[in-house]
Design a protein around this motif. Structure first.
Motif, PDB file in Angstrom:
ATOM      1  N   THR A 199      37.086  36.612  53.105  1.00  0.00           N
ATOM      2  CA  THR A 199      36.630  37.281  51.894  1.00  0.00           C
ATOM      3  C   THR A 199      35.786  36.317  51.075  1.00  0.00           C
ATOM      4  OG1 THR A 199      38.614  36.605  50.713  1.00  0.00           O
ATOM      5  CG2 THR A 199      38.679  38.732  51.815  1.00  0.00           C
ATOM      6  N   SER A 233      34.373  34.084  48.180  1.00  0.00           N
ATOM      7  CA  SER A 233      35.055  33.343  47.126  1.00  0.00           C
ATOM      8  C   SER A 233      34.302  33.518  45.807  1.00  0.00           C
ATOM      9  CB  SER A 233      35.120  31.864  47.487  1.00  0.00           C
ATOM     10  OG  SER A 233      35.598  31.117  46.405  1.00  0.00           O
ATOM     11  N   TRP A 234      35.031  33.642  44.723  1.00  0.00           N
ATOM     12  CA  TRP A 234      34.435  33.753  43.397  1.00  0.00           C
ATOM     13  C   TRP A 234      34.042  32.374  42.875  1.00  0.00           C
ATOM     14  CZ3 TRP A 234      36.874  30.929  39.665  1.00  0.00           C
ATOM     15  CH2 TRP A 234      38.168  30.500  39.958  1.00  0.00           C
ATOM     16  N   ARG A 235      34.510  31.303  43.545  1.00  0.00           N
ATOM     17  CA  ARG A 235      34.264  29.951  43.050  1.00  0.00           C
ATOM     18  C   ARG A 235      32.788  29.567  43.113  1.00  0.00           C
ATOM     19  NH1 ARG A 235      38.796  28.866  46.311  1.00  0.00           N
ATOM     20  NH2 ARG A 235      37.383  27.943  47.816  1.00  0.00           N
ATOM     21  N   LYS A 236      32.079  29.998  44.137  1.00  0.00           N
ATOM     22  CA  LYS A 236      30.680  29.595  44.266  1.00  0.00           C
ATOM     23  C   LYS A 236      29.797  30.201  43.165  1.00  0.00           C
ATOM     24  CE  LYS A 236      30.767  28.155  48.991  1.00  0.00           C
ATOM     25  NZ  LYS A 236      30.160  28.205  50.301  1.00  0.00           N
ATOM     26  N   GLU A 257      33.737  24.315  47.092  1.00  0.00           N
ATOM     27  CA  GLU A 257      33.906  24.418  48.542  1.00  0.00           C
ATOM     28  C   GLU A 257      35.362  24.548  48.965  1.00  0.00           C
ATOM     29  OE1 GLU A 257      31.731  24.695  51.048  1.00  0.00           O
ATOM     30  OE2 GLU A 257      30.166  24.887  49.529  1.00  0.00           O
ATOM     31  N   THR A 258      36.266  23.779  48.322  1.00  0.00           N
ATOM     32  CA  THR A 258      37.641  23.703  48.824  1.00  0.00           C
ATOM     33  C   THR A 258      38.667  24.346  47.911  1.00  0.00           C
ATOM     34  OG1 THR A 258      38.064  21.578  47.775  1.00  0.00           O
ATOM     35  CG2 THR A 258      37.108  21.529  49.978  1.00  0.00           C
ATOM     36  N   GLY A 259      38.366  24.470  46.637  1.00  0.00           N
ATOM     37  CA  GLY A 259      39.342  24.979  45.692  1.00  0.00           C
ATOM     38  C   GLY A 259      40.202  23.894  45.086  1.00  0.00           C
TER      39      GLY A 259
END
Length: 68
Positions: free
Chosen positions: A2, A4-7, A63-65
């Motif tokens: 899924t 990621s919202w982080r990027k 990239e990793t959280g």
């Protein structure tokens, strides 16, 4: 996988960081403008490099959280 919202959020934070540095340096531009040219050059070069320092942990998080 899924998405990621982080990027997208990290890209927003990078743009906000650049904007913040621009506002800070711009607010001191009148004071910096009165200094000798070589001092101005040094200040602007340092300001242009300093905003990069927080990028490594931010990019790692994107990239990793994890921050570390």
């Amino acid at each position: 996988m899924t998405p990621s919202w982080r990027k997208p959020f990290g890209m927003f934070l990078i743009l906000a960081l650049i904007l913040l540095v621009m506002v800070i340096v711009g607010s001191f531009s009148a004071t910096i403008g009165r200094l000798p040219v070589l001092v101005q050059l040094l200040i602007y070069v340092v300001a242009g490099i300093v905003w990069i320092a927080p990028l490594k942990p931010l990019l790692r998080w994107m990239e990793t959280g994890r921050w570390r």
